[in-house]
Design an enzyme around this catalytic site. Structure first.
Site, mmCIF file in Angstrom:
data_model
loop_
_atom_site.group_PDB
_atom_site.id
_atom_site.type_symbol
_atom_site.label_atom_id
_atom_site.label_comp_id
_atom_site.label_asym_id
_atom_site.label_seq_id
_atom_site.Cartn_x
_atom_site.Cartn_y
_atom_site.Cartn_z
ATOM 1 N N GLN A 50 -26.694 -7.281 5.947
ATOM 2 C CA GLN A 50 -26.265 -7.697 4.613
ATOM 3 C C GLN A 50 -26.895 -9.031 4.236
ATOM 4 O O GLN A 50 -26.380 -10.098 4.553
ATOM 5 C CB GLN A 50 -24.730 -7.792 4.537
ATOM 6 C CG GLN A 50 -24.265 -8.023 3.123
ATOM 7 C CD GLN A 50 -22.777 -7.855 2.967
ATOM 8 O OE1 GLN A 50 -22.064 -7.499 3.885
ATOM 9 N NE2 GLN A 50 -22.298 -8.120 1.773
ATOM 10 N N PHE A 51 -28.025 -8.949 3.534
ATOM 11 C CA PHE A 51 -28.743 -10.166 3.143
ATOM 12 C C PHE A 51 -27.940 -11.030 2.185
ATOM 13 O O PHE A 51 -28.161 -12.231 2.090
ATOM 14 C CB PHE A 51 -30.110 -9.821 2.539
ATOM 15 C CG PHE A 51 -30.074 -9.318 1.130
ATOM 16 C CD1 PHE A 51 -30.238 -10.190 0.062
ATOM 17 C CD2 PHE A 51 -29.867 -7.969 0.864
ATOM 18 C CE1 PHE A 51 -30.215 -9.736 -1.246
ATOM 19 C CE2 PHE A 51 -29.837 -7.503 -0.432
ATOM 20 C CZ PHE A 51 -30.007 -8.386 -1.487
ATOM 21 N N THR A 52 -26.973 -10.453 1.484
ATOM 22 C CA THR A 52 -26.207 -11.210 0.493
ATOM 23 C C THR A 52 -25.326 -12.282 1.132
ATOM 24 O O THR A 52 -24.782 -13.126 0.423
ATOM 25 C CB THR A 52 -25.348 -10.286 -0.394
ATOM 26 O OG1 THR A 52 -24.420 -9.574 0.427
ATOM 27 C CG2 THR A 52 -26.218 -9.317 -1.171
#
Length: 148
Positions: A78-80
């Site tokens: 999850q890059f967010t």
């Protein structure tokens, strides 16, 4: 590197209506990677993750680790987690690792956890995923490599 760890009774990841990863008792871990992360960073994070004593013992105290309870891992990229919301209302993700680097580090984390004998399920890197879970507690911990 950032891990958002949720102690769960069960969790699953779905892509295009199909379940691709599912666990029972264990940790759902959202994994964020920045460009500066290395295998050494990942090793420290994995050591901390797998050693966390946040399952209850027979006296109701959180004294047991994942291995002690036969827990499973569901690891979801999850890059967010590297969203920067300081300016305006649209988050910036420039602090997140490049897709190539993030994939390499995420796959390293998955492989290392499997190599330690844990049952590991995953999401699909870069896919639009639906994640469902039953948080047990609720119990959620955020690990940030910059604070270890």
């Amino acid at each position: 590197m950032k891990f958002v760890i949720q102690r769960v009774t069960h969790a699953e990841v779905t892509v295009e209506g199909k379940i691709i990863g599912s666990i029972q008792k264990g940790f759902l871990v959202l994994v964020g990677v920045c460009q500066e992360d290395t295998k050494e960073t990942a090793d420290k994070m994995i050591h901390k993750l797998t050693g966390l004593r946040i399952f209850e013992d027979s006296q109701g105290k959180t004294n047991l680790a994942l291995r002690d309870v036969g827990g499973e891992l569901l690891l979801v990229s999850q890059f967010t987690l590297y969203a920067n919301c300081k300016k305006g209302f649209r988050p910036s993700f420039i602090e997140a690792g490049s897709p190539e680097h993030a994939r390499e580090m995420y796959e390293y984390v998955v492989d290392e956890c499997r190599g330690q004998g844990f049952c590991v399920e995953t999401g699909s890197f870069g896919a639009h995923m639906k994640v469902s879970l039953e948080n047990d507690g609720p119990f959620t911990i955020v690990l940030d490599s910059s604070a270890l």
